[in-house]
Design an enzyme around this catalytic site. Structure first.
Site, mmCIF file in Angstrom:
data_model
loop_
_atom_site.group_PDB
_atom_site.id
_atom_site.type_symbol
_atom_site.label_atom_id
_atom_site.label_comp_id
_atom_site.label_asym_id
_atom_site.label_seq_id
_atom_site.Cartn_x
_atom_site.Cartn_y
_atom_site.Cartn_z
ATOM 1 N N LYS A 181 -0.504 -8.392 -2.530
ATOM 2 C CA LYS A 181 -1.166 -9.121 -1.535
ATOM 3 C C LYS A 181 -2.278 -8.437 -0.783
ATOM 4 C CE LYS A 181 2.585 -10.472 0.871
ATOM 5 N NZ LYS A 181 3.604 -9.868 -0.116
ATOM 6 N N ARG B 250 6.661 -15.767 7.190
ATOM 7 C CA ARG B 250 7.847 -15.051 6.415
ATOM 8 C C ARG B 250 9.057 -15.879 6.316
ATOM 9 N NH1 ARG B 250 5.644 -10.024 5.247
ATOM 10 N NH2 ARG B 250 7.019 -8.462 4.510
ATOM 11 N N ARG C 168 6.187 4.260 -5.672
ATOM 12 C CA ARG C 168 5.315 4.895 -4.934
ATOM 13 C C ARG C 168 5.404 6.293 -4.057
ATOM 14 N NH1 ARG C 168 3.697 -0.321 -1.020
ATOM 15 N NH2 ARG C 168 2.726 -1.412 -2.914
ATOM 16 N N ARG D 28 8.383 7.000 1.087
ATOM 17 C CA ARG D 28 8.548 6.507 2.454
ATOM 18 C C ARG D 28 9.976 5.795 2.728
ATOM 19 N NH1 ARG D 28 3.760 2.787 4.338
ATOM 20 N NH2 ARG D 28 5.428 1.173 4.209
ATOM 21 N N ARG E 126 14.594 -5.755 0.505
ATOM 22 C CA ARG E 126 13.464 -6.711 0.773
ATOM 23 C C ARG E 126 13.434 -8.035 0.034
ATOM 24 N NH1 ARG E 126 8.647 -2.602 1.266
ATOM 25 N NH2 ARG E 126 7.444 -4.664 1.981
HETATM 26 P P1 AMP Z 1 4.531 -6.199 4.584
HETATM 27 O O1 AMP Z 1 3.472 -5.048 4.826
HETATM 28 O O2 AMP Z 1 3.917 -7.433 4.875
HETATM 29 O O3 AMP Z 1 5.318 -5.997 3.185
HETATM 30 O O4 AMP Z 1 5.623 -5.826 5.823
HETATM 31 C C1 AMP Z 1 6.282 -4.742 5.902
HETATM 32 C C2 AMP Z 1 7.400 -5.101 6.782
HETATM 33 O O5 AMP Z 1 7.070 -5.410 7.987
HETATM 34 C C3 AMP Z 1 8.398 -6.180 6.538
HETATM 35 O O6 AMP Z 1 9.287 -5.505 5.390
HETATM 36 C C4 AMP Z 1 8.981 -6.658 7.725
HETATM 37 O O7 AMP Z 1 9.763 -5.482 8.056
HETATM 38 C C5 AMP Z 1 7.741 -6.390 8.949
HETATM 39 N N1 AMP Z 1 7.139 -7.913 8.815
HETATM 40 C C6 AMP Z 1 5.851 -7.957 8.193
HETATM 41 N N2 AMP Z 1 5.252 -9.356 8.341
HETATM 42 C C7 AMP Z 1 6.610 -9.854 8.766
HETATM 43 C C8 AMP Z 1 6.672 -11.237 9.409
HETATM 44 N N3 AMP Z 1 5.434 -12.141 9.302
HETATM 45 N N4 AMP Z 1 7.968 -11.399 9.738
HETATM 46 C C9 AMP Z 1 8.861 -10.500 10.075
HETATM 47 N N5 AMP Z 1 8.490 -9.321 9.698
HETATM 48 C C10 AMP Z 1 7.588 -8.981 9.314
#
Ligand code: AMP
Length: 215
Positions: free
Chosen positions: A13, A88, A127, A160, A171
């Protein structure tokens, strides 16, 4: 264009969203990026969010909705936006409806990047990055010349916390349980949903996305 880019973690994404943002000349708003910025800056919000992010859990909706409200109300988002990583869960989708109503905007489409779980795991858990110079590798797709060593500066590569395989699995579970139902929500609301195979090459996926969104 008011777009939600949807898909599991590791679907691409971020990459596709950045290319689409350039194509349509509108900002990509990534809640994950906004949270990581807050973590780096060491703000109270960042410190709170980090605990959830490291564990592969969703950050509480109240935190996320504050960030999204600010981003969508900003000058740069007046002509449209690409949401990446938000909503989400269904509660966030309902809250987004309220924010858009307030701003007199409507969603044009939801684009879904479909990627099988095995590929997600290879992409994320594979990664590695160099803590010295920031270079990024993937042990399956873009390995360093010497395993564990950075090609650029010779530094020892690291993984990480939220890239560990167990966390990635978690996740994915969170995605299936909490995020996927958001698609049914938009289907019921009559929003156009476009499915694109996210497992191919970056430029091919981009071409399919642009085509799907222009038709
Ligand atoms: P991402 O880079 O979008 O995969 O987000 C990394 C982490 O940030 C996720 O695993 C969540 O812990 C948190 N996160 C990102 N966007 C959201 C969201 N809309 N709602 C809740 N947690 C989020």
């Amino acid at each position: 264009m008011h777009l939600i880019l949807f898909g599991p973690p590791g679907a691409g994404k971020g990459t596709q969203g950045a290319l689409l943002a350039r194509h349509f000349d509108i900002p990509r708003i990534s809640t994950g990026d906004l949270l990581r910025e807050a973590v780096r800056a060491g703000t109270g919000l960042g410190r709170e969010a980090r605990r959830y992010m490291d564990a592969g859990e969703l950050v509480p909706d109240t935190v996320i909705l504050g960030l999204v409200r600010e981003a969508l109300g900003s000058e740069s988002a007046q002509r449209g936006f690409i949401l990446d990583g938000f909503p989400r869960n269904v509660a966030q989708a309902e809250a987004l409806d309220g924010i858009l109503r307030f701003l007199h905007r409507r969603l044009d489409a939801v684009a879904v990047l479909d990627v099988p779980d095995e590929l997600v795991i290879k992409r994320i858990a594979g990664r590695r990055s160099c803590p010295n110079c920031g270079a990024v590798y993937n042990i399956h797709f873009e390995p360093p010349r010497t395993p564990g060593r950075c090609d650029v500066c010779g530094g020892e590569l690291a993984q990480r916390g939220d890239y560990q395989e167990e966390t990635v699995q978690h996740r994915l579970e969170v995605y299936r349980a909490q995020t996927e139902p958001v698609l049914a929500y938009y289907e019921q609301a009559g929003v156009a949903i476009q499915y694109v195979d996210g497992s191919g090459k970056v430029d091919e996926i981009q071409a399919q996305l642009v085509h799907a969104l222009q038709t």
